[in-house]
Design an enzyme around this catalytic site. Sequence first.
Site, PDB file in Angstrom:
ATOM      1  N   PRO A 275       0.855  -1.197   0.000  1.00 18.06           N
ATOM      2  CA  PRO A 275       0.000   0.000   0.000  1.00 18.06           C
ATOM      3  C   PRO A 275       0.887   1.242   0.000  1.00 18.06           C
ATOM      4  O   PRO A 275       1.303   1.721   1.051  1.00 18.06           O
ATOM      5  CB  PRO A 275      -0.797  -0.139   1.300  1.00 18.06           C
ATOM      6  CG  PRO A 275       0.100  -0.932   2.193  1.00 18.06           C
ATOM      7  CD  PRO A 275       0.899  -1.848   1.322  1.00 18.06           C
ATOM      8  N   ASP A 456       6.122   2.660   1.651  1.00 19.91           N
ATOM      9  CA  ASP A 456       5.167   1.651   2.094  1.00 19.91           C
ATOM     10  C   ASP A 456       4.466   2.175   3.345  1.00 19.91           C
ATOM     11  O   ASP A 456       5.110   2.353   4.389  1.00 19.91           O
ATOM     12  CB  ASP A 456       5.916   0.343   2.390  1.00 19.91           C
ATOM     13  CG  ASP A 456       4.979  -0.822   2.686  1.00 19.91           C
ATOM     14  OD1 ASP A 456       3.856  -0.575   3.144  1.00 19.91           O
ATOM     15  OD2 ASP A 456       5.401  -1.975   2.479  1.00 19.91           O
ATOM     16  N   HIS A 457       3.168   2.404   3.230  1.00 19.91           N
ATOM     17  CA  HIS A 457       2.443   3.011   4.338  1.00 19.91           C
ATOM     18  C   HIS A 457       2.291   2.070   5.530  1.00 19.91           C
ATOM     19  O   HIS A 457       1.838   2.488   6.610  1.00 19.91           O
ATOM     20  CB  HIS A 457       1.055   3.460   3.878  1.00 19.91           C
ATOM     21  CG  HIS A 457       0.682   4.828   4.350  1.00 19.91           C
ATOM     22  ND1 HIS A 457       0.858   5.232   5.665  1.00 19.91           N
ATOM     23  CD2 HIS A 457       0.153   5.889   3.709  1.00 19.91           C
ATOM     24  CE1 HIS A 457       0.437   6.489   5.796  1.00 19.91           C
ATOM     25  NE2 HIS A 457       0.013   6.909   4.630  1.00 19.91           N
ATOM     26  N   ARG A 458       2.676   0.809   5.371  1.00 22.06           N
ATOM     27  CA  ARG A 458       2.601  -0.115   6.503  1.00 22.06           C
ATOM     28  C   ARG A 458       3.724   0.112   7.506  1.00 22.06           C
ATOM     29  O   ARG A 458       3.585  -0.214   8.689  1.00 22.06           O
ATOM     30  CB  ARG A 458       2.664  -1.565   6.003  1.00 22.06           C
ATOM     31  CG  ARG A 458       1.488  -1.987   5.157  1.00 22.06           C
ATOM     32  CD  ARG A 458       1.722  -3.383   4.590  1.00 22.06           C
ATOM     33  NE  ARG A 458       2.884  -3.428   3.700  1.00 22.06           N
ATOM     34  CZ  ARG A 458       3.341  -4.545   3.119  1.00 22.06           C
ATOM     35  NH1 ARG A 458       2.721  -5.700   3.334  1.00 22.06           N
ATOM     36  NH2 ARG A 458       4.392  -4.499   2.320  1.00 22.06           N
ATOM     37  N   CYS A 460       5.418   3.161   8.047  1.00 25.56           N
ATOM     38  CA  CYS A 460       5.454   4.498   8.645  1.00 25.56           C
ATOM     39  C   CYS A 460       4.308   5.329   8.102  1.00 25.56           C
ATOM     40  O   CYS A 460       3.630   4.944   7.139  1.00 25.56           O
ATOM     41  CB  CYS A 460       6.791   5.199   8.351  1.00 25.56           C
ATOM     42  SG  CYS A 460       7.056   5.590   6.598  1.00 25.56           S
TER      43      CYS A 460
END
Length: 486
Positions: A275, A456-458, A460
């Site tokens: 994501p 990658d928004h997972r 940070c």
Amino acid sequence: MSEPKVFLLPDLGEGLTEAELVNWLVAVGDEIRVDQPIAEVETAKSMVEVPSPYAGTVAVLHGEPGQTLDVGKPLISVTPAGATAVAPAAAPAVEPAETAEVAAEVYREEEKAGSGNVLIGYGTPGGHGVARRTRPRKSAAGTAVAEPTAPVSAAEKAADDLVLMRTRVPGKLGAVISPLVRRMARDHGVDLGELQGSGASGLIMRRDVEAVIKPSVLERPVAAPVETTPVPPITGAGAGDTDTRTGLGITGRTAVRGVRKAVAANMTRSRSEIPEATVWVDVDATALVEMRAALKKADPHHTPGLLAFIARFVTAGLKKFPELNTRIVTTEDTSGGSSQEIVAFDGVNLGFAAQTDRGLMVPSVRNADKLSARELDAEIRRLTAVVRDGKASPAELGSGTFTLNNYGVFGVDGSAAIINHPEVGILGVGRIIDKPWVVNGELAVRKVTELTLTFDHRVCDGGTAGGFLRYVADAIENPGSVMADM
């Protein structure tokens, strides 16, 4: 008449399962020596020369230039020196299944006769094992009848261990495993990244995978193979070929293989699993350009390029924002569930995108955080030359923890790049051009570039990503003060 020794295409590193035969360096009837290069092959990683482990006369070349060969299948047959050569014309009379079986047995039983250097840079130990008979026997009517699979014996396990030892690659021993082990792990949901190999130098062996598979799973019967309709090979478009969807004539077809195939698979996986989010900022690079110009004037031959300075700022930024120098690892538990964890690294292996004739390659500077701008510049230049020559090793192409992409060389300002899986971030640098810029309340012409960070928004949130991007931007705008603190 002596039986030829059949040399199988070895695992060329990183567990690659196929390679394209680019060019034969020998011909049928040639006398060859041990370790003499016999063929050039291209994998998804690099172009390599394959040396022969045998000396003698070339009897059969198993493949044509442009053909894709599977690892473990015959590459070349060599009649030992002093023996009567087998006529090449007799080769087609041998059944493909018989050829593969003979090749496997000869390779395992007679490997000790060669030098051990199956592939340049890839070591193979001595010793031999016993191959298991897997060729279907034939009934009286001539139809193939599958023989039952025999239990795995100690000798067979020893043979498997030997084959796995042949897949070693310097620098990444623990990550290089045979197709058999990879398939076993994949079928039973074993995360190889979490295994500690029991083989030499941490090599992951078959027994390591078996140890984490429940006995009930190991004893499960193998399902019957599913029949599929053969896919016709891709060929050049003939006269009058028309695309049914558009109604336009087809001018050509190009097989997706080698580097392009690997890039396509990795990019698809990145977009489907990660994501991602993107942030960007315009940066006044005037001070950095002027600083480099002054250094070049003082020492024209040893001044780092602008990319090396930016790379230095990136590694410093990753130390301050280590969340972007991580990897997401998914593990499955015994109950069938899965969990994820963020793996952090002690150091930075900085990848950088390099355009080559074989496609986009991403070599990485190992321990880049410990190098000066001048050392980074030298390593970037060396790796660029290596990948453009097609000689990069799997370790040089597959060990990055963060990627720097200088797409400004293509004359563009910005790009929302795709993250190089399994990394979690990629920083893009656009072209540096003259633009109007407000300096101390007045309009001026400055050297401006755009930095684009995809993350990658997972691992940070936007605050961390923005903080890292702002740090690099500030370093570019005030290089002297930042480098003084490094």
